[in-house]
Enzyme design. Structure first.
Site, short mmCIF file in Angstrom:
data_model
loop_
_atom_site.label_atom_id
_atom_site.label_comp_id
_atom_site.label_asym_id
_atom_site.label_seq_id
_atom_site.Cartn_x
_atom_site.Cartn_y
_atom_site.Cartn_z
N ASP A 152 0.20 -2.71 5.66
CA ASP A 152 0.11 -3.72 4.60
C ASP A 152 -0.78 -3.27 3.45
O ASP A 152 -1.83 -2.64 3.66
CB ASP A 152 -0.49 -4.98 5.24
CG ASP A 152 -0.63 -6.13 4.26
OD1 ASP A 152 0.41 -6.68 3.88
OD2 ASP A 152 -1.78 -6.46 3.89
N GLU A 195 3.55 -0.09 2.69
CA GLU A 195 3.85 -1.02 1.60
C GLU A 195 3.04 -0.68 0.36
O GLU A 195 1.82 -0.84 0.35
CB GLU A 195 3.52 -2.45 2.02
CG GLU A 195 3.95 -3.48 0.99
CD GLU A 195 3.08 -4.72 0.91
OE1 GLU A 195 1.91 -4.69 1.32
OE2 GLU A 195 3.59 -5.73 0.40
C1 NOJ Z 1 1.26 -8.03 1.56
C2 NOJ Z 1 1.87 -9.04 2.47
O1 NOJ Z 1 3.24 -8.80 2.59
C3 NOJ Z 1 1.55 -10.40 1.89
O2 NOJ Z 1 2.26 -11.43 2.52
C4 NOJ Z 1 0.07 -10.62 1.98
O3 NOJ Z 1 -0.27 -11.82 1.33
C5 NOJ Z 1 -0.70 -9.48 1.29
N1 NOJ Z 1 -0.19 -8.19 1.60
C6 NOJ Z 1 -2.14 -9.48 1.73
O4 NOJ Z 1 -2.27 -9.05 3.05
#
Ligand code: NOJ
Length: 611
Positions: free
Chosen positions: A234, A302
């Site tokens: 993430d 990501e």
């Molecule tokens: C990306 C995640 O997909 C999202 O849902 C989240 O709010 C942020 N990162 C923070 O962790």
């Protein structure tokens, strides 16, 4: 004179376009060897997938119950958005214990059972790894805030700068959090600011502290030891920020200093140290495999960054390896209902151009942070076409739950809104920020509450169209998005669809052709992205890619719901009439020279006999 010149320019441009001069039309090669190289991945948002105990919130036992469904739609692996202990300020992305399960999702025993069942079905499990921040209720944060010995620097603390308030300094700089507002929050207890790139209940861990780096590597090893096959990492870009906390420059994209777009994030995102941390996690994955055997443990990352930056997450200039799969968000970021076939080609090719040799492309169509495909692309008519792009381009596909059904964004009122990204704004503008519309409960059937729960409530409302858009209805309908999805997944599984050469071509203004060629024949995906009938010569797509073989008539392997054709129908490539928004996947065998000579001789003989 001017109009003649204009005409000349337009005609030349059209000729260039037709001959592929403005587009790079080339065949690329993909060789896939590892288990994940052409796998379909499926993202589960656990809160909204299946509720097994009637409390209105999805859970692990619900997921276990539905694993056969994943098997039936042909996916090879599923990734779970966070299932760890959390106060749910950001619905699981604020973790208070990286090694425990959120009670409303179940227990560690439920988790182990899910893993065992998934493995028995041959499904791989990917967990969300959230390294950038924890919850402010995590034991580490509580200790850090108390300055407990050994934990003082687990987070990013700063005194701030003296301002007008004698009791509390001003924030250290102009940095803004990703949800809106200052990225700094004052701790009355510690009398310092802490950094939070997301919600204030998500304090940033300090990766300049070796202890934190090691703790988080241990978290990875803990879950690998529980049998998981990899991680979706993430919010990668935010791991490190510059050590001197410089102000970021203003972007001029908005005049609102609270908005994340207000600044150019050159000091808080994608720093070289951040990229290096991904390489270090890759080492953890590879070491684990070396020591414990088994298949490759996968890293999916990501980063919504520029493509040139994303390329670095694959590997460095010395080929030091990082993420197996930096997510390709281009289809989400750059295509919409106004896009033309040429835009599709540009977006696809720009991604392929940055994937380093020996690496595998991936195609992400949606997730829990973005609008659903049908809503984003202007309607249900684009669902199959987008699935055809995702699933007939070579490499990995990543499907967010419900996209296989063509689920749409739900309309939720301000009162129904739960997402912190929206709740931090106001009733006047929450719809611009809310991520709830794509997070509503999954549609299993047309019974009340869409078969998501046996209870009487759901944590977010069920979308209004659940009675027609659901698994049960789409399984029984003669044509449905679900069936198209399943056919496409079956095709990806066939051995012919594994290693081959491929390319994309624009035919006319509105048709995109995706061509894949192997020694036995050619696959042609034709997508008419216009609301008008289009007649095209698909042979042109083959010749423009410099494929010299000739092909026999084509067979329909997959047809969109909008198509009047059926699987097995035959057609000639040189003249294909496509209905509005029709998508087809065709297969033609290469003409065998011997058979062709025989055919010509037989034709001549018959002509002579009857003349
Ligand atoms: C990306 C995640 O997909 C999202 O849902 C989240 O709010 C942020 N990162 C923070 O962790």
């Amino acid at each position: 004179m001017a109009s003649a010149l204009n005409c000349w320019i337009i005609c030349s441009a059209m000729l260039l376009l037709q001959s592929g001069g403005l587009f790079s039309e080339k065949l690329r090669t993909l060789k896939v060897s590892d288990w994940w190289g052409k796998a379909g991945f499926y993202q589960i948002y656990p809160r909204s997938f299946k509720d097994s105990n009637g409390d209105g919130v999805g859970d692990l036992n619900g997921i276990t119950e539905k694993l056969p469904y994943l098997k039936s739609i042909g996916v090879k692996a599923f990734w779970l958005s966070p299932i760890y202990k959390s106060p749910m300020a950001d619905f699981g992305y604020d973790i208070s214990d990286f090694r425990d399960i959120q009670p409303e999702y179940g227990t560690m025993t439920d988790f182990d059972r899910m893993v065992t069942r998934a493995k028995a079905l041959g499904l791989k499990i990917i967990l969300d790894f959230v390294p950038n921040h924890s919850s402010d209720e995590h034991e580490w944060f509580l200790k850090s805030e108390n300055r407990t010995a050994g934990y003082e620097d687990y987070y990013v603390w700063h005194d701030g700068i003296p301002g007008n308030n004698p009791l509390q300094n001003d924030p250290p700089n102009n940095w803004v959090e990703n949800f809106r507002g200052s990225a700094w929050r004052w701790s009355a207890k510690r009398k310092q600011y802490y950094l939070h790139q997301f919600h204030y209940k998500q304090p940033d861990l300090n990766y300049r502290n070796e202890k934190v780096v090691n703790e988080m590597k241990d978290v990875l090893r803990f879950w690998l030891g529980k049998g998981v096959d990899g991680f979706r990492v993430d919010a990668v870009p935010w791991l490190f920020e510059v050590a001197d906390f410089r102000n970021e420059p203003v972007s001029n994209l908005t005049s609102n200093p609270l908005s994340p777009e207000y600044l150019v994030h050159i000091y808080t995102q994608d720093l070289p140290e951040t990229v290096d941390m991904v390489y270090q996690w890759r080492e953890v994955m590879d070491d684990y495999k070396t020591k414990n055997g088994g298949d490759t443990r996968l890293l999916m990352t990501e980063a919504w960054s520029n493509l040139s930056v994303v390329a670095n997450y694959f590997q460095d200039s010395n080929k030091k390896q990082g993420s197996h799969m930096p997510f390709n968000f281009q289809l989400i970021l750059r295509l919409n209902q106004m896009s033309k076939a040429a835009d599709f080609k540009t977006v696809i090719d720009s991604w392929l151009d940055i994937v380093p040799g020996g690496h595998t492309p991936n195609w992400v169509l949606g997730n829990h942070d973005r609008r659903r495909v049908a809503s984003r692309m202007g309607g249900e008519h684009m669902v199959d076409l987008m699935a055809m792009v995702e699933l007939t381009m070579p490499g990995v596909s990543v499907t967010y739950q419900g996209e296989e059904l063509g689920m749409t964004d739900a309309n939720l009122s301000w009162e129904q809104t739960k997402d912190p990204a929206a709740c931090q704004t106001s009733e006047a503008e929450y719809t611009k920020y809310t991520r709830d519309p794509s997070r509503t409960p999954f549609h299993w059937g047309n019974s009340s509450l869409a078969g998501f729960t046996n209870g009487t409530k759901t944590w977010l409302p069920v979308a209004a169209n659940y009675q027609t858009v659901n698994v049960q209805a789409e399984q029984t309908a003669s044509k449905s998005h679900l069936k198209v999805f399943q056919e496409l997944m079956k095709l990806r599984d066939s051995s012919d669809f594994y290693e081959n050469q491929y390319g994309t071509v624009v035919l006319g203004t509105n048709v995109l052709a995706i061509v894949r060629v192997d020694c036995k024949g050619v696959y042609v995906t034709l997508l008419n992205i216009a609301n008008a009938t289009e007649t095209i010569n698909a042979e042109e797509a083959i010749t423009r890619l410099n494929i010299t073989k000739t092909y026999e008539k084509s067979r329909v392997l997959v047809a969109s719901v909008s198509s009047k054709r059926s699987i097995g129908d035959t057609l000639q490539l040189h003249e294909v009439v496509l209905q509005p928004y029709e998508g087809l996947v065709l297969r033609s065998g290469a003409t065998l020279l011997f058979a062709r000579v025989l055919y010509i001789l037989a034709t001549i003989t018959i002509q002579r006999l009857f003349s």
